[in-house]
Scaffold this motif. Structure first.
Motif, PDB file in Angstrom:
ATOM      1  N   ARG A   1      36.702  51.011  34.574  1.00  0.00           N
ATOM      2  CA  ARG A   1      36.659  49.547  34.701  1.00  0.00           C
ATOM      3  C   ARG A   1      35.347  48.986  34.160  1.00  0.00           C
ATOM      4  NH1 ARG A   1      34.365  46.775  39.134  1.00  0.00           N
ATOM      5  NH2 ARG A   1      33.248  48.173  40.504  1.00  0.00           N
ATOM      6  N   HIS A   2      34.278  49.758  34.237  1.00  0.00           N
ATOM      7  CA  HIS A   2      32.997  49.314  33.677  1.00  0.00           C
ATOM      8  C   HIS A   2      33.070  49.299  32.144  1.00  0.00           C
ATOM      9  CE1 HIS A   2      31.377  49.429  37.689  1.00  0.00           C
ATOM     10  NE2 HIS A   2      31.749  50.691  37.807  1.00  0.00           N
ATOM     11  N   PHE A   3      33.725  50.303  31.576  1.00  0.00           N
ATOM     12  CA  PHE A   3      33.939  50.313  30.128  1.00  0.00           C
ATOM     13  C   PHE A   3      34.789  49.111  29.720  1.00  0.00           C
ATOM     14  CE2 PHE A   3      36.833  51.215  26.639  1.00  0.00           C
ATOM     15  CZ  PHE A   3      35.928  51.424  25.608  1.00  0.00           C
ATOM     16  N   ILE A   4      35.866  48.857  30.466  1.00  0.00           N
ATOM     17  CA  ILE A   4      36.755  47.732  30.140  1.00  0.00           C
ATOM     18  C   ILE A   4      36.001  46.410  30.276  1.00  0.00           C
ATOM     19  CG2 ILE A   4      38.837  46.487  30.860  1.00  0.00           C
ATOM     20  CD1 ILE A   4      40.062  49.254  31.528  1.00  0.00           C
TER      21      ILE A   4
ATOM     22  N   SER B   1      48.031  35.296  32.246  1.00  0.00           N
ATOM     23  CA  SER B   1      48.233  34.026  32.947  1.00  0.00           C
ATOM     24  C   SER B   1      47.201  33.877  34.052  1.00  0.00           C
ATOM     25  CB  SER B   1      49.636  33.999  33.544  1.00  0.00           C
ATOM     26  OG  SER B   1      49.727  34.990  34.553  1.00  0.00           O
ATOM     27  N   VAL B   2      47.294  32.785  34.785  1.00  0.00           N
ATOM     28  CA  VAL B   2      46.308  32.484  35.815  1.00  0.00           C
ATOM     29  C   VAL B   2      46.237  33.578  36.884  1.00  0.00           C
ATOM     30  CG1 VAL B   2      47.883  30.979  37.126  1.00  0.00           C
ATOM     31  CG2 VAL B   2      45.411  30.719  37.373  1.00  0.00           C
ATOM     32  N   ASN B   3      47.363  34.005  37.424  1.00  0.00           N
ATOM     33  CA  ASN B   3      47.320  35.013  38.490  1.00  0.00           C
ATOM     34  C   ASN B   3      46.824  36.352  37.974  1.00  0.00           C
ATOM     35  OD1 ASN B   3      48.171  33.222  40.455  1.00  0.00           O
ATOM     36  ND2 ASN B   3      50.326  33.670  40.130  1.00  0.00           N
ATOM     37  N   ASP B   4      47.269  36.743  36.782  1.00  0.00           N
ATOM     38  CA  ASP B   4      46.778  37.982  36.191  1.00  0.00           C
ATOM     39  C   ASP B   4      45.298  37.877  35.849  1.00  0.00           C
ATOM     40  OD1 ASP B   4      49.148  39.355  36.438  1.00  0.00           O
ATOM     41  OD2 ASP B   4      49.781  39.065  34.366  1.00  0.00           O
ATOM     42  N   SER B   5      44.846  36.699  35.447  1.00  0.00           N
ATOM     43  CA  SER B   5      43.425  36.507  35.137  1.00  0.00           C
ATOM     44  C   SER B   5      42.575  36.655  36.397  1.00  0.00           C
ATOM     45  CB  SER B   5      43.194  35.135  34.496  1.00  0.00           C
ATOM     46  OG  SER B   5      43.764  35.084  33.211  1.00  0.00           O
ATOM     47  N   ILE B   6      43.059  36.143  37.513  1.00  0.00           N
ATOM     48  CA  ILE B   6      42.319  36.289  38.776  1.00  0.00           C
ATOM     49  C   ILE B   6      42.293  37.760  39.195  1.00  0.00           C
ATOM     50  CG2 ILE B   6      42.351  35.727  41.238  1.00  0.00           C
ATOM     51  CD1 ILE B   6      43.317  32.887  40.357  1.00  0.00           C
ATOM     52  N   SER B   7      43.403  38.471  39.000  1.00  0.00           N
ATOM     53  CA  SER B   7      43.418  39.915  39.281  1.00  0.00           C
ATOM     54  C   SER B   7      42.439  40.652  38.375  1.00  0.00           C
ATOM     55  CB  SER B   7      44.829  40.483  39.088  1.00  0.00           C
ATOM     56  OG  SER B   7      45.710  39.957  40.034  1.00  0.00           O
ATOM     57  N   LEU B   8      42.382  40.248  37.102  1.00  0.00           N
ATOM     58  CA  LEU B   8      41.427  40.839  36.172  1.00  0.00           C
ATOM     59  C   LEU B   8      39.998  40.591  36.644  1.00  0.00           C
ATOM     60  CD1 LEU B   8      40.828  42.230  33.420  1.00  0.00           C
ATOM     61  CD2 LEU B   8      40.741  39.912  32.445  1.00  0.00           C
TER      62      LEU B   8
ATOM     63  N   TYR C   1      34.819  42.570  38.189  1.00  0.00           N
ATOM     64  CA  TYR C   1      33.529  42.141  38.726  1.00  0.00           C
ATOM     65  C   TYR C   1      33.237  42.556  40.162  1.00  0.00           C
ATOM     66  CZ  TYR C   1      33.556  39.413  34.470  1.00  0.00           C
ATOM     67  OH  TYR C   1      33.605  39.036  33.157  1.00  0.00           O
ATOM     68  N   THR C   2      34.199  43.080  40.891  1.00  0.00           N
ATOM     69  CA  THR C   2      33.918  43.532  42.253  1.00  0.00           C
ATOM     70  C   THR C   2      32.893  44.665  42.211  1.00  0.00           C
ATOM     71  OG1 THR C   2      36.106  42.897  43.043  1.00  0.00           O
ATOM     72  CG2 THR C   2      34.917  44.538  44.354  1.00  0.00           C
ATOM     73  N   ASP C   3      31.822  44.501  42.960  1.00  0.00           N
ATOM     74  CA  ASP C   3      30.745  45.501  43.046  1.00  0.00           C
ATOM     75  C   ASP C   3      30.117  45.831  41.692  1.00  0.00           C
ATOM     76  OD1 ASP C   3      31.071  45.714  45.814  1.00  0.00           O
ATOM     77  OD2 ASP C   3      32.637  47.229  45.584  1.00  0.00           O
ATOM     78  N   SER C   4      30.084  44.860  40.785  1.00  0.00           N
ATOM     79  CA  SER C   4      29.421  45.098  39.501  1.00  0.00           C
ATOM     80  C   SER C   4      28.203  44.190  39.379  1.00  0.00           C
ATOM     81  CB  SER C   4      30.383  44.842  38.342  1.00  0.00           C
ATOM     82  OG  SER C   4      30.666  43.469  38.248  1.00  0.00           O
ATOM     83  N   THR C   5      27.220  44.653  38.650  1.00  0.00           N
ATOM     84  CA  THR C   5      26.003  43.866  38.471  1.00  0.00           C
ATOM     85  C   THR C   5      25.713  43.561  37.007  1.00  0.00           C
ATOM     86  OG1 THR C   5      24.684  45.890  38.468  1.00  0.00           O
ATOM     87  CG2 THR C   5      24.929  44.750  40.573  1.00  0.00           C
ATOM     88  N   ILE C   6      26.270  44.336  36.096  1.00  0.00           N
ATOM     89  CA  ILE C   6      26.006  44.132  34.673  1.00  0.00           C
ATOM     90  C   ILE C   6      27.254  43.547  34.021  1.00  0.00           C
ATOM     91  CG2 ILE C   6      25.452  45.268  32.485  1.00  0.00           C
ATOM     92  CD1 ILE C   6      23.976  47.403  34.169  1.00  0.00           C
ATOM     93  N   CYS C   7      27.072  42.374  33.418  1.00  0.00           N
ATOM     94  CA  CYS C   7      28.190  41.712  32.752  1.00  0.00           C
ATOM     95  C   CYS C   7      27.653  40.579  31.900  1.00  0.00           C
ATOM     96  CB  CYS C   7      29.194  41.169  33.766  1.00  0.00           C
ATOM     97  SG  CYS C   7      28.541  39.834  34.787  1.00  0.00           S
TER      98      CYS C   7
ATOM     99  N   GLN D   1      27.308  37.100  31.853  1.00  0.00           N
ATOM    100  CA  GLN D   1      27.352  36.155  32.958  1.00  0.00           C
ATOM    101  C   GLN D   1      28.190  34.913  32.658  1.00  0.00           C
ATOM    102  OE1 GLN D   1      26.013  37.024  36.010  1.00  0.00           O
ATOM    103  NE2 GLN D   1      27.185  35.287  36.746  1.00  0.00           N
ATOM    104  N   ARG D   2      28.168  34.423  31.422  1.00  0.00           N
ATOM    105  CA  ARG D   2      28.910  33.195  31.122  1.00  0.00           C
ATOM    106  C   ARG D   2      30.420  33.393  31.277  1.00  0.00           C
ATOM    107  NH1 ARG D   2      30.995  33.302  25.933  1.00  0.00           N
ATOM    108  NH2 ARG D   2      30.021  34.801  24.528  1.00  0.00           N
ATOM    109  N   LYS D   3      30.921  34.609  31.008  1.00  0.00           N
ATOM    110  CA  LYS D   3      32.352  34.861  31.215  1.00  0.00           C
ATOM    111  C   LYS D   3      32.655  34.961  32.706  1.00  0.00           C
ATOM    112  CE  LYS D   3      33.511  36.714  26.736  1.00  0.00           C
ATOM    113  NZ  LYS D   3      34.109  37.790  25.954  1.00  0.00           N
ATOM    114  N   ARG D   4      31.826  35.654  33.433  1.00  0.00           N
ATOM    115  CA  ARG D   4      32.012  35.751  34.882  1.00  0.00           C
ATOM    116  C   ARG D   4      31.979  34.359  35.512  1.00  0.00           C
ATOM    117  NH1 ARG D   4      29.148  40.094  38.852  1.00  0.00           N
ATOM    118  NH2 ARG D   4      30.237  39.468  40.735  1.00  0.00           N
ATOM    119  N   ASP D   5      31.051  33.525  35.052  1.00  0.00           N
ATOM    120  CA  ASP D   5      30.923  32.170  35.588  1.00  0.00           C
ATOM    121  C   ASP D   5      32.197  31.352  35.371  1.00  0.00           C
ATOM    122  OD1 ASP D   5      28.349  32.737  36.428  1.00  0.00           O
ATOM    123  OD2 ASP D   5      27.374  31.657  34.787  1.00  0.00           O
ATOM    124  N   LYS D   6      32.856  31.515  34.232  1.00  0.00           N
ATOM    125  CA  LYS D   6      34.097  30.760  33.990  1.00  0.00           C
ATOM    126  C   LYS D   6      35.153  31.120  35.027  1.00  0.00           C
ATOM    127  CE  LYS D   6      33.790  29.565  29.159  1.00  0.00           C
ATOM    128  NZ  LYS D   6      34.422  29.608  27.856  1.00  0.00           N
TER     129      LYS D   6
END
Length: 142
Positions: free
Chosen positions: A29-32, A96-103, A108-114, A116-121
């Motif tokens: 999941r970190h690679f993805i 879609s919206v529900n799949d995007s929320i699952s994504l 991002y659960t328990d992740s610190t490196i990403c 940030q602007r995508k996570r913020d959206k």
């Protein structure tokens, strides 16, 4: 310099031959997430059926259909289709919206490196959606 990059594993046209690396299952999941940061997108758009509401969409793209099919095996989503973009050597996974929320939860659960602007959206949409739900519930009670 070109040969140095080749020696380090970089290859021309890598997007056409990319594969999920042989890494531990708990790192996938970190690679993805890293791939999504580079070749994914997320956005908040007006809902086409109701212009008064907004919806969340996310996607991955690649020159390799097989790579996206491999990624889909790990995603906690209902979408199981890789689409080819007409007249281009490009494939996408559109969520879609529900799949995007699952994504979002998966990436991002328990992740610190990403990125940030995508996570913020994702988080802006989720906060907006929760506010609408809370407001709607309180109005329904009166």
């Amino acid at each position: 310099m070109f040969n140095d990059l080749i020696d380090l594993g970089c290859v021309p046209s890598k997007s056409l031959i990319i594969r999920i690396p042989a890494i531990s299952e708990n790192l996938i999941r970190h690679f993805i997430r890293g791939y999504f940061d580079g070749d994914g997108s997320v956005g908040i758009y007006k809902n086409s059926s109701n212009g008064n509401t907004r919806t969340l969409r996310s996607s991955f793209c690649s020159g390799s259909q097989e790579f996206l099919e491999a990624i889909m095996c790990y995603l906690p989503t209902n979408n199981r289709k890789v689409k080819k973009i007409p007249n281009k050597n490009l494939y996408t996974i559109n969520l879609s919206v529900n799949d995007s929320i699952s994504l979002y939860k998966y990436l991002y659960t328990d992740s610190t490196i990403c990125l940030q602007r995508k996570r913020d959206k994702f988080e802006n949409f989720i906060q907006e959606r929760c506010s609408e739900t809370i407001i709607g519930q309180s109005l329904d009670k009166d």
